[in-house]
Design a protein around this motif. Structure first.
Motif, PDB file in Angstrom:
ATOM      1  N   TRP A  53       0.822  -1.209   0.000  1.00  0.00           N
ATOM      2  CA  TRP A  53       0.000   0.000   0.000  1.00  0.00           C
ATOM      3  C   TRP A  53       0.859   1.264   0.000  1.00  0.00           C
ATOM      4  CZ3 TRP A  53      -2.438  -3.285   4.218  1.00  0.00           C
ATOM      5  CH2 TRP A  53      -3.376  -4.164   3.657  1.00  0.00           C
ATOM      6  N   PHE A  67      -6.508   6.468  -0.194  1.00  0.00           N
ATOM      7  CA  PHE A  67      -6.972   6.420  -1.578  1.00  0.00           C
ATOM      8  C   PHE A  67      -8.428   6.881  -1.657  1.00  0.00           C
ATOM      9  CE2 PHE A  67      -3.922   2.866  -0.959  1.00  0.00           C
ATOM     10  CZ  PHE A  67      -2.882   3.377  -1.727  1.00  0.00           C
ATOM     11  N   THR A  69     -11.870   7.722  -4.483  1.00  0.00           N
ATOM     12  CA  THR A  69     -12.460   7.630  -5.815  1.00  0.00           C
ATOM     13  C   THR A  69     -12.535   9.033  -6.415  1.00  0.00           C
ATOM     14  OG1 THR A  69     -14.730   7.922  -5.022  1.00  0.00           O
ATOM     15  CG2 THR A  69     -13.862   5.672  -5.070  1.00  0.00           C
ATOM     16  N   ALA A  75     -11.606   4.701  -0.846  1.00  0.00           N
ATOM     17  CA  ALA A  75     -11.321   3.492  -1.622  1.00  0.00           C
ATOM     18  C   ALA A  75     -10.193   2.727  -0.946  1.00  0.00           C
ATOM     19  CB  ALA A  75     -10.924   3.857  -3.055  1.00  0.00           C
ATOM     20  N   TYR A  76     -10.094   1.451  -1.278  1.00  0.00           N
ATOM     21  CA  TYR A  76      -9.088   0.596  -0.664  1.00  0.00           C
ATOM     22  C   TYR A  76      -8.358  -0.186  -1.755  1.00  0.00           C
ATOM     23  CZ  TYR A  76     -12.483   1.491   3.031  1.00  0.00           C
ATOM     24  OH  TYR A  76     -13.363   2.101   3.890  1.00  0.00           O
ATOM     25  N   ALA A  77      -7.049  -0.333  -1.563  1.00  0.00           N
ATOM     26  CA  ALA A  77      -6.279  -1.199  -2.455  1.00  0.00           C
ATOM     27  C   ALA A  77      -6.362  -2.610  -1.888  1.00  0.00           C
ATOM     28  CB  ALA A  77      -4.828  -0.728  -2.538  1.00  0.00           C
ATOM     29  N   THR A 110      -6.731  -1.289 -13.138  1.00  0.00           N
ATOM     30  CA  THR A 110      -7.294  -1.524 -11.808  1.00  0.00           C
ATOM     31  C   THR A 110      -6.412  -2.382 -10.916  1.00  0.00           C
ATOM     32  OG1 THR A 110      -8.535  -3.447 -12.633  1.00  0.00           O
ATOM     33  CG2 THR A 110      -9.660  -1.320 -12.639  1.00  0.00           C
ATOM     34  N   SER A 132      -3.146  -6.265  -6.044  1.00  0.00           N
ATOM     35  CA  SER A 132      -4.266  -5.530  -5.459  1.00  0.00           C
ATOM     36  C   SER A 132      -5.126  -4.929  -6.547  1.00  0.00           C
ATOM     37  CB  SER A 132      -3.769  -4.412  -4.528  1.00  0.00           C
ATOM     38  OG  SER A 132      -3.202  -3.355  -5.280  1.00  0.00           O
ATOM     39  N   PHE A 134      -8.302  -1.741  -6.751  1.00  0.00           N
ATOM     40  CA  PHE A 134      -9.019  -0.732  -5.975  1.00  0.00           C
ATOM     41  C   PHE A 134     -10.499  -1.089  -5.880  1.00  0.00           C
ATOM     42  CE2 PHE A 134      -5.394   2.036  -7.206  1.00  0.00           C
ATOM     43  CZ  PHE A 134      -5.019   2.396  -5.922  1.00  0.00           C
ATOM     44  N   TYR A 136     -14.363  -0.197  -3.454  1.00  0.00           N
ATOM     45  CA  TYR A 136     -15.083   0.661  -2.512  1.00  0.00           C
ATOM     46  C   TYR A 136     -16.396  -0.016  -2.167  1.00  0.00           C
ATOM     47  CZ  TYR A 136     -18.462   2.244  -6.035  1.00  0.00           C
ATOM     48  OH  TYR A 136     -19.468   2.296  -6.962  1.00  0.00           O
ATOM     49  N   ARG A 148     -15.232  -3.137  -7.535  1.00  0.00           N
ATOM     50  CA  ARG A 148     -14.011  -2.539  -8.078  1.00  0.00           C
ATOM     51  C   ARG A 148     -14.279  -1.118  -8.566  1.00  0.00           C
ATOM     52  NH1 ARG A 148     -10.314  -7.029 -11.167  1.00  0.00           N
ATOM     53  NH2 ARG A 148     -10.529  -8.696  -9.630  1.00  0.00           N
ATOM     54  N   LEU A 151      -9.064   4.213 -10.202  1.00  0.00           N
ATOM     55  CA  LEU A 151      -8.534   5.464  -9.681  1.00  0.00           C
ATOM     56  C   LEU A 151      -7.631   6.113 -10.713  1.00  0.00           C
ATOM     57  CD1 LEU A 151      -9.650   4.338  -6.996  1.00  0.00           C
ATOM     58  CD2 LEU A 151      -7.615   5.275  -5.879  1.00  0.00           C
TER      59      LEU A 151
END
Length: 286
Positions: A53, A67, A69, A75-77, A110, A132, A134, A136, A148, A151
């Motif tokens: 990360w 992170f 959007t 958002a998360y990786a 992505t 990974s 991304f 949300y 998914r 970003l």
């Protein structure tokens, strides 16, 4: 005339400074990093996930790994696949210096890969790749609603091939016939282990069931069925979903080979939804 002395606290390091420190390749190992079989796989995956990360944040030019959007949503990786190869964790001891050489490559718009070469005293003890993507929550605080999202990325990005990413996509889309010699579509369980995760232990700061706990749960089940199981040599984990707090999760033993010392299992929700497929090779099963 007297002058008032203003006492300003010294400025601390910035988040960016600390990100760079956290990516130092050398770690002095102690009890938090070890278990009864040498280097702890669960600790290692958490550490490498953290590095993944931070490397991604640096790659995107961010000051920290926060992170967002395009419309500002969190958002998360999310780790969607991991691969451990050539592991020799049993030779690692306290006060050893673990060296981690890492590199990042962008797989697609992505997905991102980081590759980590592990060594002690110049001797390889394994390699790990993490993929990974991304994501949300489409519904607030609902872990079943993870989806998914794309970003912004640096201009002129060049995509690099990753066999692990290809395998993950094939397994997610039902295109894989076999993996580790096992038929992937098989889902009839030989044995099942039920686990009730703890919100204070197995969930991360984003409120998600932590990716490193998937393999940890699988190991608990396998140790109950194969008490003489030796150290891990290779393991692939493909992540297909998440769970809510206070939700039970089940590990199904789908197949194993005493001769090859390999195991195929899956994690699922109570409703049957598979959230991970796990393939492993150990020095022995017993």
């Amino acid at each position: 005339m007297s002058a008032a002395l203003l006492d300003f606290p010294p400025a601390g390091p910035s988040a960016r400074d600390l990100m760079e420190r956290a990516l130092d390749p050398h770690i002095l190992l102690g009890m938090p990093h070890l278990n009864g079989n040498g280097l702890s796989e669960t600790w290692l995956m958490k550490e490498l996930g953290h590095r993944h990360w931070l490397m991604l944040a640096c790659h995107l030019g961010l000051d920290n790994a926060a992170f967002r959007t395009a419309d500002g949503e969190e958002a998360y990786a999310a780790i969607c696949a991991t691969s451990l190869t050539d592991a020799r964790f049993d030779v690692v001891q306290a006060n050893n210096i673990l060296t981690i050489h890492s590199r990042l490559s962008v797989v697609s718009r992505t997905r991102t890969s980081t590759r980590h070469e592990l060594s002690v005293h110049g001797r390889s003890v394994g390699a790990v790749e993490l993929i990974s993507t991304f994501v949300y929550r489409t519904i607030k605080d609902n872990n079943h609603s993870i989806a998914r999202v794309t970003l912004p990325e640096p201009p002129g990005e060049r995509f690099q091939p990753s066999r692990l990413a290809e395998n993950a996509a094939d397994i997610r889309n039902g295109r894989s016939a076999t993996h580790f010699g096992f038929p992937v579509p098989a889902n009839k369980a030989l044995r099942t282990f039920r686990f009730d995760p703890s919100a204070s232990q197995e969930f991360n700061g984003a409120g998600l069931f932590y990716f490193a706990e998937y393999q940890a749960l699988a190991d608990r089940a396998l140790e109950s069925w194969f008490p003489l199981k030796g150290p891990v040599v290779r393991k692939d984990v493909f992540f297909l979903g998440n769970i809510e707090r206070n939700e039970s999760v089940f590990f199904d033993l789908i197949d194993f080979s005493d001769e090859q010392k390999t195991v195929y299992g899956q994690l699922r929700r109570e409703n049957g939804k598979v959230i991970a497929k796990i393939f492993g090779l150990w020095t022995c099963l017993g």
